[in-house]
Design a protein around this motif. Sequence first.
Motif, PDB file in Angstrom:
ATOM      1  N   GLU A 270      -2.820   1.300  -7.047  1.00 52.80           N
ATOM      2  CA  GLU A 270      -3.011   0.635  -7.492  1.00 52.80           C
ATOM      3  C   GLU A 270      -1.279   0.073  -7.826  1.00 52.80           C
ATOM      4  O   GLU A 270      -0.967  -0.576  -7.040  1.00 52.80           O
ATOM      5  CB  GLU A 270      -3.882   0.665  -8.936  1.00 52.80           C
ATOM      6  N   SER A 271      -0.660   0.685  -7.836  1.00 50.05           N
ATOM      7  CA  SER A 271       0.768   0.994  -8.775  1.00 50.05           C
ATOM      8  C   SER A 271       1.700   0.922  -7.349  1.00 50.05           C
ATOM      9  O   SER A 271       2.637  -0.126  -7.091  1.00 50.05           O
ATOM     10  CB  SER A 271       1.167   1.884  -9.674  1.00 50.05           C
ATOM     11  N   THR A 272       1.320   1.897  -6.250  1.00 47.21           N
ATOM     12  CA  THR A 272       1.547   2.154  -4.727  1.00 47.21           C
ATOM     13  C   THR A 272       1.901   0.849  -3.747  1.00 47.21           C
ATOM     14  O   THR A 272       2.344   0.181  -3.921  1.00 47.21           O
ATOM     15  CB  THR A 272       1.030   2.667  -3.990  1.00 47.21           C
ATOM     16  N   LEU A 273       0.685  -0.017  -4.652  1.00 54.00           N
ATOM     17  CA  LEU A 273      -0.063  -1.013  -3.614  1.00 54.00           C
ATOM     18  C   LEU A 273       1.044  -2.357  -4.304  1.00 54.00           C
ATOM     19  O   LEU A 273       1.469  -3.240  -3.829  1.00 54.00           O
ATOM     20  CB  LEU A 273      -1.571  -1.204  -3.234  1.00 54.00           C
ATOM     21  N   GLU A 274       0.996  -2.733  -5.651  1.00 51.98           N
ATOM     22  CA  GLU A 274       1.661  -3.069  -6.202  1.00 51.98           C
ATOM     23  C   GLU A 274       3.160  -3.274  -5.811  1.00 51.98           C
ATOM     24  O   GLU A 274       3.740  -4.366  -5.284  1.00 51.98           O
ATOM     25  CB  GLU A 274       1.671  -2.713  -7.393  1.00 51.98           C
ATOM     26  N   TYR A 275       3.608  -2.075  -5.568  1.00 51.16           N
ATOM     27  CA  TYR A 275       5.256  -2.112  -5.923  1.00 51.16           C
ATOM     28  C   TYR A 275       5.212  -2.293  -3.963  1.00 51.16           C
ATOM     29  O   TYR A 275       6.868  -2.891  -3.947  1.00 51.16           O
ATOM     30  CB  TYR A 275       5.925  -0.320  -5.716  1.00 51.16           C
ATOM     31  N   THR A 276       4.788  -2.014  -3.136  1.00 54.00           N
ATOM     32  CA  THR A 276       5.672  -1.504  -1.996  1.00 54.00           C
ATOM     33  C   THR A 276       4.853  -3.105  -1.111  1.00 54.00           C
ATOM     34  O   THR A 276       5.337  -4.071  -0.461  1.00 54.00           O
ATOM     35  CB  THR A 276       4.470  -0.865  -0.458  1.00 54.00           C
ATOM     36  N   ALA A 277       4.256  -4.100  -2.025  1.00 57.47           N
ATOM     37  CA  ALA A 277       4.176  -5.246  -1.334  1.00 57.47           C
ATOM     38  C   ALA A 277       4.957  -6.344  -2.199  1.00 57.47           C
ATOM     39  O   ALA A 277       5.879  -7.772  -1.401  1.00 57.47           O
ATOM     40  CB  ALA A 277       3.048  -6.593  -2.092  1.00 57.47           C
ATOM     41  N   HIS A 278       5.987  -6.191  -3.002  1.00 56.05           N
ATOM     42  CA  HIS A 278       6.862  -6.890  -3.687  1.00 56.05           C
ATOM     43  C   HIS A 278       8.532  -5.848  -3.139  1.00 56.05           C
ATOM     44  O   HIS A 278       9.318  -6.549  -3.627  1.00 56.05           O
ATOM     45  CB  HIS A 278       6.875  -6.512  -5.623  1.00 56.05           C
ATOM     46  N   ARG A 279       8.358  -4.991  -2.474  1.00 54.05           N
ATOM     47  CA  ARG A 279       9.811  -4.468  -2.097  1.00 54.05           C
ATOM     48  C   ARG A 279      10.616  -4.742  -1.321  1.00 54.05           C
ATOM     49  O   ARG A 279       9.760  -4.769  -0.015  1.00 54.05           O
ATOM     50  CB  ARG A 279       9.960  -2.895  -2.690  1.00 54.05           C
ATOM     51  N   ILE A 280      11.433  -5.593  -0.043  1.00 52.68           N
ATOM     52  CA  ILE A 280      11.695  -5.795   0.381  1.00 52.68           C
ATOM     53  C   ILE A 280      12.732  -4.783   1.047  1.00 52.68           C
ATOM     54  O   ILE A 280      14.075  -4.767   0.173  1.00 52.68           O
ATOM     55  CB  ILE A 280      12.134  -7.398   0.356  1.00 52.68           C
ATOM     56  N   GLN A 281      12.899  -5.109   1.872  1.00 46.99           N
ATOM     57  CA  GLN A 281      14.049  -3.793   2.811  1.00 46.99           C
ATOM     58  C   GLN A 281      13.950  -4.497   4.221  1.00 46.99           C
ATOM     59  O   GLN A 281      12.781  -4.576   4.933  1.00 46.99           O
ATOM     60  CB  GLN A 281      13.383  -2.063   2.650  1.00 46.99           C
TER      61      GLN A 281
END
Length: 510
Positions: A270-281
């Motif tokens: 869950e944390s990974t899904l959340e994080y990767t959706a909100h981190r822009i690179q």
Amino acid sequence: MYGARMFPWWTEKQKRLAEDLAQFVDEELFPLSREYERSLKFPWKIARKVADKGLFSIGFPEKYGGSGEDYGTVGKCIVNEELGRIGFGMITFYGTTVYGLGSPLTHFGSEYLKEKYLAKLTRGEILGAVCLTEPQSGSDAASMELSAHRDGDCYILNGKKRFISNAGVADLYTVYCRTDLSPEAKAKYKHLSGFIVEADTPGFTIEKVHELCGLDGVLNGVLNFDNVRVPKENLLAQEGEGWKVMTGALNAERVIGAAGQMGPTRTAIESTLEYTAHRIQFGRPINENQGLQFMIADMVTMWTMARTMIYSTAYLIDQGEDPVLEASVSKLYASECMMKVAHHAVQLHGGDGYTKYYPVERAFRDAKVREISAGSNQIQRLLIWRQALNRYRDLRQERKSMMPGKETKADLPRAILELLAEDYLAHPGLFTDKEDLKYRLGIEDEERLKTALLGLEKEGLVSLYRSRPETISLIKANHKGLSKAKPDDYYRMIPEWAQEDLQKRLKDIK
Ligand SMILES: Cc1cc2nc3c(=O)[nH]c(=O)nc-3n(C[C@H](O)[C@H](O)[C@H](O)COP(=O)(O)OP(=O)(O)OC[C@H]3O[C@@H](n4cnc5c(N)ncnc54)[C@H](O)[C@@H]3O)c2cc1C
């Protein structure tokens, strides 16, 4: 709640339990767990909440304050999975109490012990610990040395236990000891006994508390037993039945422990899904990279497979089956799943994954222990291998019973050679099993067969594999034996497409 499927074989009661617990963990335990993060302290408030919620009673007989046994192993898995979402270390006390103490008390405790201790456990008034491991005895649990000898109305315990979770915070310890020093008793697994030891018994002390890689909040350490007098009534089952007590509920414990890992694994996903959706690179969310999507797909795949395995095994146990293989597979696969998922999760959080601000760092440190403890993964693989071999033997036995045995030939050596020649045709690289040979030749007389085989070996016609010095187990005909058994044409197998070439060459050579 992310994708925590309720399986179709769950009862309405089990489904309600899962729903209720999901909310309880979200609303009451997660906020509390944050108080303990980084403190390394034992989570007393979480233990209190879990007790007040009545979770220590799940699955125990109503007679002793339990909520009834119809929650089954599936229900216990649901509890362990949901609680596990706040972190494996935060709920270790639950497993050691309920399975380390509660299971042996329920299945092997006398009426006196159940009334005295089980009711307190189900009311959430006490915590338990389970003590198998010793400085010299780990995977080889049967080699434990902590001794207990009878003295009047007591047993006197001397020795040490190590790596014990809940050391110092538990009120009761399930302690396995050696009560019979004879090699004969050990050979029959009758040398051990299990006892319930109260924490404040004179002579019982905590020698060391370990500083662990993970499991923050778990007090794990070495216990010293110095002439500890334990009332004879605190013996579980009978003297000499400690191995039976220890292994009595092993399938259920393996599968419930594995379910406990599915909680933190889910949190990491869950944390990974959340994080990767909100981190822009590079101008877009990082989860738009397919390489990263594949990693998350692998995490979800393993978690889904592990959960399905666990809950179907739990269901088999509740149906009264004894799924040894499936329970070991569940334990093995769940621990490797958590390790892999946590590893990917840290990677996908980048530098943040390596900080203590996200749950994935803790899951990464916690994951390793389950590959080692509760029967290491090498030990699980040994068990799985043994089970697979047993199943293969059973299958062979079944097939044999469908195959009529041939009549015993008067010329036994010749009959053996012919049969080995037949086998060479089908499997030129394999040996033949002696038991197969016996059956297929219709031989009952073990000595007659042995004499014939030794004779063939002496003549250089067969090779024998001995699993022990005097035990012939596998046989194959060698070159000389094959020639004696059948003419060369018997062995010739040349496909049609090759025949022309072959004949041409032979003609050319001529
Ligand atoms: C955090 C933590 C909590 C624990 N909690 C408890 C507890 O509450 N109660 C308790 O009694 N114990 C507990 N343990 C102990 C745990 O169960 C043991 O560590 C485990 O059984 C392995 O024993 P060992 O550490 O002595 O390793 P060893 O048995 O010495 O094994 C060392 C390595 O060799 C491998 N190995 C050993 N024999 C074989 C073999 N025949 N074939 C292939 N590989 C083999 C093992 O898999 C391992 O990789 C805990 C351990 C830890 C780390």
